[in-house]
Enzyme design. Structure first.
Site, PDB file in Angstrom:
ATOM      1  N   ARG A   1      -7.873  -0.412   0.918  1.00 40.45           N
ATOM      2  CA  ARG A   1      -8.408  -1.636   0.297  1.00 40.45           C
ATOM      3  C   ARG A   1      -8.797  -1.404  -1.156  1.00 40.45           C
ATOM      4  O   ARG A   1      -8.777  -2.320  -1.971  1.00 40.45           O
ATOM      5  CB  ARG A   1      -9.585  -2.160   1.136  1.00 40.45           C
ATOM      6  CG  ARG A   1     -10.726  -1.211   1.263  1.00 40.45           C
ATOM      7  CD  ARG A   1     -11.625  -1.534   2.445  1.00 40.45           C
ATOM      8  NE  ARG A   1     -11.025  -1.160   3.721  1.00 40.45           N
ATOM      9  CZ  ARG A   1     -11.602  -1.335   4.908  1.00 40.45           C
ATOM     10  NH1 ARG A   1     -12.785  -1.910   4.987  1.00 40.45           N
ATOM     11  NH2 ARG A   1     -11.014  -0.963   6.015  1.00 40.45           N
TER      12      ARG A   1
ATOM     13  N   LYS B   1       0.836  -1.210   0.000  1.00 39.96           N
ATOM     14  CA  LYS B   1       0.000   0.000   0.000  1.00 39.96           C
ATOM     15  C   LYS B   1       0.869   1.259   0.000  1.00 39.96           C
ATOM     16  O   LYS B   1       1.713   1.440   0.876  1.00 39.96           O
ATOM     17  CB  LYS B   1      -0.916  -0.007   1.232  1.00 39.96           C
ATOM     18  CG  LYS B   1      -1.699   1.293   1.467  1.00 39.96           C
ATOM     19  CD  LYS B   1      -2.651   1.179   2.672  1.00 39.96           C
ATOM     20  CE  LYS B   1      -3.269   2.519   3.052  1.00 39.96           C
ATOM     21  NZ  LYS B   1      -4.168   2.429   4.208  1.00 39.96           N
TER      22      LYS B   1
ATOM     23  N   LYS C   1     -10.046  12.404   9.085  1.00 35.51           N
ATOM     24  CA  LYS C   1      -9.488  11.949  10.360  1.00 35.51           C
ATOM     25  C   LYS C   1      -9.424  13.127  11.328  1.00 35.51           C
ATOM     26  O   LYS C   1      -9.371  14.279  10.911  1.00 35.51           O
ATOM     27  CB  LYS C   1      -8.078  11.390  10.143  1.00 35.51           C
ATOM     28  CG  LYS C   1      -8.040  10.053   9.437  1.00 35.51           C
ATOM     29  CD  LYS C   1      -6.616   9.535   9.341  1.00 35.51           C
ATOM     30  CE  LYS C   1      -6.530   8.232   8.569  1.00 35.51           C
ATOM     31  NZ  LYS C   1      -7.174   7.091   9.222  1.00 35.51           N
TER      32      LYS C   1
HETATM   33  N1  BES Z   1      -4.285   4.177   7.054  1.00 35.84           N
HETATM   34  C1  BES Z   1      -5.411   3.851   7.839  1.00 35.84           C
HETATM   35  C2  BES Z   1      -5.124   2.749   8.851  1.00 35.84           C
HETATM   36  C3  BES Z   1      -4.239   3.090   9.992  1.00 35.84           C
HETATM   37  C4  BES Z   1      -4.754   3.799  11.067  1.00 35.84           C
HETATM   38  C5  BES Z   1      -2.927   2.706   9.999  1.00 35.84           C
HETATM   39  C6  BES Z   1      -3.918   4.098  12.133  1.00 35.84           C
HETATM   40  C7  BES Z   1      -2.098   3.010  11.045  1.00 35.84           C
HETATM   41  C8  BES Z   1      -2.593   3.708  12.136  1.00 35.84           C
HETATM   42  C9  BES Z   1      -6.549   3.353   6.964  1.00 35.84           C
HETATM   43  O1  BES Z   1      -6.626   3.867   5.688  1.00 35.84           O
HETATM   44  C10 BES Z   1      -7.799   3.742   7.678  1.00 35.84           C
HETATM   45  O2  BES Z   1      -8.032   4.892   7.818  1.00 35.84           O
HETATM   46  N2  BES Z   1      -8.522   2.766   8.142  1.00 35.84           N
HETATM   47  C11 BES Z   1      -9.706   2.985   8.894  1.00 35.84           C
HETATM   48  C12 BES Z   1     -10.740   2.063   8.330  1.00 35.84           C
HETATM   49  C13 BES Z   1     -12.122   2.407   8.682  1.00 35.84           C
HETATM   50  C14 BES Z   1     -12.562   3.693   8.096  1.00 35.84           C
HETATM   51  C15 BES Z   1     -12.983   1.310   8.135  1.00 35.84           C
HETATM   52  C16 BES Z   1      -9.409   2.665  10.343  1.00 35.84           C
HETATM   53  O3  BES Z   1      -8.609   1.770  10.623  1.00 35.84           O
HETATM   54  O4  BES Z   1      -9.958   3.353  11.208  1.00 35.84           O
HETATM   55 ZN    ZN Z   2      -4.805   4.523   4.920  1.00 33.97          ZN
HETATM   56 ZN    ZN Z   3      -7.745   5.700   5.616  1.00 36.34          ZN
END
Ligand code: BES
Ligand code: ZN
Ligand code: ZN
Length: 487
Positions: free
Chosen positions: A341, A255, A267
């Site tokens: 994803r 990724k 975020k």
């Molecule tokens: N890049 C993030 C995942 C992540 C979060 C990696 C914190 C490392 C530390 C990913 O793209 C994301 O935002 N995932 C969300 C998914 C949710 C919206 C379904 C998550 O993990 O909150």
């Molecule tokens: Zn991400």
């Molecule tokens: Zn994300």
């Protein structure tokens, strides 16, 4: 850093490191010069040096020996492992840096010499330069310039272990540097230039697909996530042929979100700050593709890195959009922050057309992997138990720990949409299992290929570094994947 191995101590400036096993306290190995043996004897008696604490510093003034002597507890031989050796290397490396020694001699008694590779990995990783963007570099940099390893007898296998450890640890530091760099420096163009350089240096075949290519092939996942960014999205493909012509390739997909704001599902401040690390998977794949030839791995390996930036502007994709993926599958966007994803799914589809032996995905895919396993274990999710068990076993050998999580059939159903084929997030849930649901989404694109997904969302970046790490990027997953490709 220059590294020399020999069976004799050379007089010099700097530090002399004498690791001592608990069992050897009263009978120091022959490798140690008499002056040191006597010195240790005295310390054991007077200072209660017990061999357990790691990093006891003493000073010794003796002709023909370096001037700082570090007695280092190496624990008990019976408990000694590759992981302890790597940690020890890290502790020693940090200690001498702290003491401003740039010339270092390390004595490696027999039981430690058999872990020379791991010791050196830890040592080199401890020399990682954190102050990446400080202008006054010279002032605080006491990285080791000359490392002299002294062991009872210098064997061919020790020399090979040193050579390999150097390659792997330098690659790990490269991964850390890429991940720790901000997105205004390491952007999609930067990663593309790195892929180009690595292809050239190693004579790999390459395809550095850009906006026009991705539009033409209809890579809808990659295009949608990058819509809010004026810089080009990419799909970087590097191909190494170390195996025979008819052998199927192992495809490793990383990724590469150079920054993840979350998009319109923005975020919050603390969650966003570190999202320049969201390309850790791609950084790992770059390092792997730079190593496979140097390590003479006899396999066909293809690295794929979808590279985008998840930003917000009037063109950015929205929650509720329906997009058509490279595979033709339609996806309802229920959360723009579940972007990883989408880009991985397009890369997976691309990989399935290469008739792979196996597909591995490595990604900072979910915060949920951190919730489940913390920052020491990454998550493995797979459709093939054998492949998964192999990776898990290897992860323990190299201390890139991984643990398996299961996909329940219901989780697969929960990734289906009412109006499209799939949705990218089980949004009306509170249903948990975020890590495996993300994997369940990816699985829909894998077809009948062997696949294992590695979620490094909790481990790629840490606030609790191991002895050879620093706060920030870890390179977790690199050693595991290299060992897997070698097996
Ligand atoms: N890049 C993030 C995942 C992540 C979060 C990696 C914190 C490392 C530390 C990913 O793209 C994301 O935002 N995932 C969300 C998914 C949710 C919206 C379904 C998550 O993990 O909150
Ligand atoms: Zn991400
Ligand atoms: Zn994300």
């Amino acid at each position: 850093m220059k590294i020399k191995i020999s069976n004799k101590i050379k007089a010099g400036k700097g530090a002399l490191i004498a690791p001592i096993f608990v069992e050897d306290l009263n009978k120091t190995p022959d490798l140690y010069p008499l002056a040191i043996r006597n010195f240790i004897k005295e310390r054991v008696k007077n200072d209660k040096f017990d061999g357990k604490d790691q990093g006891h510093v003493s000073f010794l003034s003796e002709k023909g020996l370096p001037s700082h002597l570090f007695l280092v507890g190496a624990a008990a031989k019976a408990d000694f492992t590759a992981t302890i050796a790597r940690n020890l290397g890290g502790r020693v490396g940090k200690q001498v840096k702290c003491m401003k020694n740039t010339e270092v001699t390390v004595l490696l008694p027999r039981d430690l010499a058999s872990f020379i590779g791991q010791f050196l990995e830890g040592y080199i990783m401890s020399q990682y330069d954190e102050a990446l963007f400080k202008t006054d570099k010279k002032k605080e940099n006491y990285n080791t310039e000359l490392l002299h390893l002294v062991m009872p007898s210098v064997t061919k296998s020790a020399e090979q272990a040193v050579e390999k450890a150097e390659l792997i640890a330098k690659a790990a530091n490269y991964v850390r540097r890429l991940i720790n760099s901000p997105a205004n420096i390491v952007d999609s163009e930067y990663l593309t230039a790195e892929a180009k350089r690595i292809a050239k240096d190693n004579r790999h075949k390459k395809a550095l697909l850009g906006l026009r290519d991705l539009k033409k092939m209809k890579a809808g996942g990659i295009l949608a996530v990058n819509q809010g960014c004026k810089r080009e999205p990419r799909m970087l493909v590097l191909e190494y042929n170390g195996g025979s012509r008819k052998e199927k390739p192992i495809v490793i997909i990383g990724k590469g979100v150079v920054f993840d704001t979350g998009g319109y599902n923005l975020k919050t401040a603390p969650g966003m700050e570190q999202m320049n690390q969201d390309m850790a998977g791609a950084a790992t794949v770059l390092a792997i593709m730079d190593l496979v030839k140097k390590l003479k791995i006899k396999k066909n390996i293809i690295g794929i890195m979808p590279v985008v930036e998840n930003l917000v502007n009037e063109d950015a994709y929205r929650p509720s959009d329906i997009i058509t993926m490279l595979s033709g599958t339609t996806v309802e966007i229920t959360n723009t922050d579940a972007e990883g994803r989408l880009i991985l799914a397009d890369a997976i589809h691309y990989a399935t057309e290469l008739k792979p032996e196996a597909i591995i995905t490595i990604a900072t895919l979910t915060g949920a992997s951190f919730a489940a396993l913390g920052h020491r274990y990454c998550a493995l999710v797979s459709n093939n138990d054998q492949l998964r068990d192999q990776l898990q076993a290897i992860s323990h050998e190299v201390d890139d720990l991984a643990w398996a999580l299961p996909i329940h059939e219901d989780y697969r159903k929960e990734m289906e949409s009412k109006i499209a084929d799939l949705r990218n997030h089980d949004s009306n849930s509170g249903g948990g299992a975020g890590c495996t649901k993300a994997a369940a989404f990816l699985e829909k694109f894998v077809k009948n290929n062997k696949w294992c997904h590695i979620d490094i969302g909790g481990t790629a970046y840490t606030s609790r570094p191991k002895p050879y790490e620093t706060k920030g990027a870890t390179s977790h997953g690199l050693r595991m994947l290299i060992k897997f490709l070698e097996s």
